[in-house]
Design a protein around this motif. Sequence first.
Motif, mmCIF file in Angstrom:
data_model
loop_
_atom_site.group_PDB
_atom_site.id
_atom_site.type_symbol
_atom_site.label_atom_id
_atom_site.label_comp_id
_atom_site.label_asym_id
_atom_site.label_seq_id
_atom_site.Cartn_x
_atom_site.Cartn_y
_atom_site.Cartn_z
ATOM 1 N N HIS A 173 0.819 -1.206 0.000
ATOM 2 C CA HIS A 173 0.000 0.000 0.000
ATOM 3 C C HIS A 173 0.864 1.272 0.000
ATOM 4 C CE1 HIS A 173 -3.586 2.221 0.221
ATOM 5 N NE2 HIS A 173 -3.790 2.250 1.521
ATOM 6 N N ARG A 215 3.310 2.123 -1.978
ATOM 7 C CA ARG A 215 4.736 2.018 -2.317
ATOM 8 C C ARG A 215 5.019 1.746 -3.780
ATOM 9 N NH1 ARG A 215 4.870 4.468 2.342
ATOM 10 N NH2 ARG A 215 4.088 3.168 4.012
ATOM 11 N N PRO A 261 8.238 3.869 -5.362
ATOM 12 C CA PRO A 261 9.630 3.425 -5.169
ATOM 13 C C PRO A 261 9.949 2.084 -5.831
ATOM 14 C CG PRO A 261 8.450 3.469 -3.068
ATOM 15 C CD PRO A 261 7.604 4.190 -4.063
ATOM 16 N N PHE A 262 9.010 1.155 -5.894
ATOM 17 C CA PHE A 262 9.256 -0.088 -6.645
ATOM 18 C C PHE A 262 9.512 0.258 -8.112
ATOM 19 C CE2 PHE A 262 7.035 -2.139 -3.052
ATOM 20 C CZ PHE A 262 7.790 -3.284 -2.883
ATOM 21 N N THR A 309 10.563 3.025 -9.268
ATOM 22 C CA THR A 309 11.841 3.746 -9.368
ATOM 23 C C THR A 309 12.996 2.757 -9.554
ATOM 24 O OG1 THR A 309 10.958 5.533 -7.997
ATOM 25 C CG2 THR A 309 13.354 5.356 -8.132
ATOM 26 N N GLY A 310 12.968 1.662 -8.790
ATOM 27 C CA GLY A 310 14.001 0.631 -8.936
ATOM 28 C C GLY A 310 14.007 0.036 -10.332
ATOM 29 N N ILE A 311 12.814 -0.257 -10.862
ATOM 30 C CA ILE A 311 12.717 -0.839 -12.213
ATOM 31 C C ILE A 311 13.250 0.154 -13.249
ATOM 32 C CG2 ILE A 311 11.115 -1.669 -13.992
ATOM 33 C CD1 ILE A 311 9.298 -2.648 -11.676
ATOM 34 N N LEU A 316 15.313 2.677 -12.943
ATOM 35 C CA LEU A 316 16.751 2.924 -12.870
ATOM 36 C C LEU A 316 17.548 1.791 -13.512
ATOM 37 C CD1 LEU A 316 16.979 4.480 -9.314
ATOM 38 C CD2 LEU A 316 17.935 5.518 -11.377
ATOM 39 N N ASN A 331 4.540 10.739 0.389
ATOM 40 C CA ASN A 331 5.966 11.081 0.408
ATOM 41 C C ASN A 331 6.669 10.614 -0.871
ATOM 42 O OD1 ASN A 331 8.177 12.228 1.689
ATOM 43 N ND2 ASN A 331 8.808 10.290 2.608
ATOM 44 N N HIS A 332 6.363 9.392 -1.308
ATOM 45 C CA HIS A 332 7.013 8.867 -2.516
ATOM 46 C C HIS A 332 6.590 9.667 -3.755
ATOM 47 C CE1 HIS A 332 8.020 5.818 0.287
ATOM 48 N NE2 HIS A 332 6.820 5.282 0.304
ATOM 49 N N HIS A 370 8.509 12.949 -3.972
ATOM 50 C CA HIS A 370 9.936 12.779 -4.250
ATOM 51 C C HIS A 370 10.199 12.274 -5.666
ATOM 52 C CE1 HIS A 370 11.702 14.017 -0.480
ATOM 53 N NE2 HIS A 370 10.604 13.562 0.081
ATOM 54 N N ARG A 415 12.496 14.333 -8.334
ATOM 55 C CA ARG A 415 13.608 13.775 -9.120
ATOM 56 C C ARG A 415 13.352 13.887 -10.617
ATOM 57 N NH1 ARG A 415 12.946 9.378 -5.282
ATOM 58 N NH2 ARG A 415 14.422 9.772 -3.603
ATOM 59 N N TYR A 459 15.600 11.893 -14.771
ATOM 60 C CA TYR A 459 16.527 11.425 -13.737
ATOM 61 C C TYR A 459 17.479 10.326 -14.202
ATOM 62 C CZ TYR A 459 18.305 10.046 -9.188
ATOM 63 O OH TYR A 459 19.131 9.763 -8.138
ATOM 64 N N TYR A 480 21.470 10.400 -14.274
ATOM 65 C CA TYR A 480 22.332 9.404 -13.633
ATOM 66 C C TYR A 480 23.328 8.829 -14.644
ATOM 67 C CZ TYR A 480 24.097 5.960 -10.469
ATOM 68 O OH TYR A 480 24.961 5.233 -9.684
#
Lengths: 277, 389
Positions: free
Chosen positions: A73, A75, A78-79, A81-83, A85, A107-108, A111, A115, A260, A264
């Motif tokens: 719930h 999130r 951020p999951f 974001t990992g994929i 990147l 919050n996510h 952010h 980014r 982003y 990077y």
Amino acid sequence: MLELSDVHRYLRWKKRFPTVWCPGCGIGSIMGAIIRAVMDLNISKDDVALVSGIGCSSRMPVYVDFNTLHTTHGRAIPFATGIKLVRPDMKVIVVSGDGDALAIGGNHFIHAARRNIGITMILINNSIYGMTGGQVAPTTPLGAFAHTMPYGNIDPDFNPVELAMAAGATFVARSTVYSIVQTTNYIKKALQHQGFSLVEIISQCPVLFGRLNKMPDPKQLLKWQKDNSIPLAKAKNMSPEELEGKIITGIFREEDKMEYTQRYAELVKRVQSELED
Amino acid sequence: MALNRISSDGHPLMFVQGNEACVQGALHAGCRFFAGYPITPSTEIAEGMARELPKLGGTFIQMEDEIASIAAIIGASAAGARSMTATSGPGISLMLENIGFAYMIQMPIVVVNVQRGGPSTGLPTKLSQSDTMQARWGTHGDFTSIALAASTVQEVYDMTIRAFEVAEHFSTPVFLLLDELIGHMREKVVLNKHDNQAVVKHAFPEIPPEWYLPYTESLDLVSHPAPFGKGYRYNMTGLVHDRAGFPTSIPAEITERLETLRNKILKHKREIWQLREYYTEDAKYVIIAYGSAARAARGAVESLRLKKTKAGLIDLKSIWPFPDEPIKEILDRCNIKSVIVAENNMGQLIHPVREMLGGSVKIASVNRYDGHPLEPQEIINVVKEEIYA
């Protein structure tokens, strides 16, 4: 023999249907809009990752034939974001409800916008918590009823569009389920955009929000969307009082700023070239 | 970072902190994605990864909190990158829901916990081993966890590599339990003891995508979901799911899923178990400890042996699943009078020891929880009490 539409080719229609969504719900129309946008842009299904959190709209991964991840719930971002990147070449879509994105996941959300990471966020706003049975959301209008606001909501609501723009999102749009063609077009633009893109879609929940707020018929809620939508260009000439309770639709921001994962990649290039020197 | 020398047999040497050795181990194991959030006493790991990963083309990102950090490494692992995060107790507490998600979708990740005192903010700059049970039972639901440990800086390097091997092999999260003392202490480390192929990425599915089921277990019960974006489109969910990855409420499928998550680890626990013995052959008094407590215990055993007391030590390198069988084998071999469990907490490891021995052997404990490392003398005193008991 069943005649298959183009949309069927993007659905896991053989096994996964019917959906969990109630009759009259807007999420199915939005799923169709996402599929049509991907289809119109000729994006390969293999190149799409669709990530969600928890809630009614977050059940979408089960039905669409992409790389799908149904997470915890709030999130999903951020999951995703990992994929993104690891695979900047993939189209990463987050589908989120208003509670998922703005309460537990707020919050996510800010952010990711800050980014400017290349994730397309589809925020399905039905003004209520549907899956848990009709509790107040950060988008429930003042005075509206919910099971945890039985005497009328006293919590002011978030404006996700303004929140995303303040946080730095570079593509921000709002539409409604009623204007599904416009919605599809905005999703197409968002998918083509480099950087964090938000499409907020005002959706209807007749079974909970509607029933608790004297609009139990989905047609009433769709008419409400139609009657209260004001295009951005028109809204610019209206006073705050006139805009009270209205849905301003349109593209609020479309800005070219470095994404982003590109930023990077440049950092990696710079560090590696300094190593060689 | 450190003065680099070469050992006599050609391996690079470093004189580094445990946290820096963890970075070196992770990079050597092929870790190419790190997401984290600053927290004492683990921060040097994030700082080291921020410095080193771009040089290797890997990705470092400081997320907005620990919940986002663990989510990002699970997402990165789903996209095919070997991934890690490092934190301390409060951070683990925030991560636990998503660690449970990784157990459920069977995603390999490494989670380093440089333990400090708790509960709550506790003792940020002081050591503790009070997250031992958290690593076993932390997230909600029925599950089986894996946790490894280290008591020297060399072992931090070795066990970090091992953590990636185990995570990859079982396709599941692996905890590496360090503590403030091990994380911040400097010792010599010999790098590259393992060859570069130490951690083998699981083979890509051989069957065509249209037949692919991500959770069809092989004989060893372990599933290795294919990386996203490689033509194998499927669903992963934290809901209990069938072999195709779709939510299920069929009792037989629920039972199969939950039992597989447990049995894939328990069936192969001998491959995970690892411990080091000191002077156990003829020991009457055997100390069981891990991490910094094991360092004090080793000092205690050496002193006791000088005075002809038959003391020994079992220094655990794997904590969960608890290595009961190899410990029992050792104890059955020696002439055991008492087992002494030494821990920097109020008594956590002692529970599986009690369960294992079931009253057959006398158990004593040494506990310290004031933020300071155990002193060998404290352990010696308890062994002496056992002698005269």
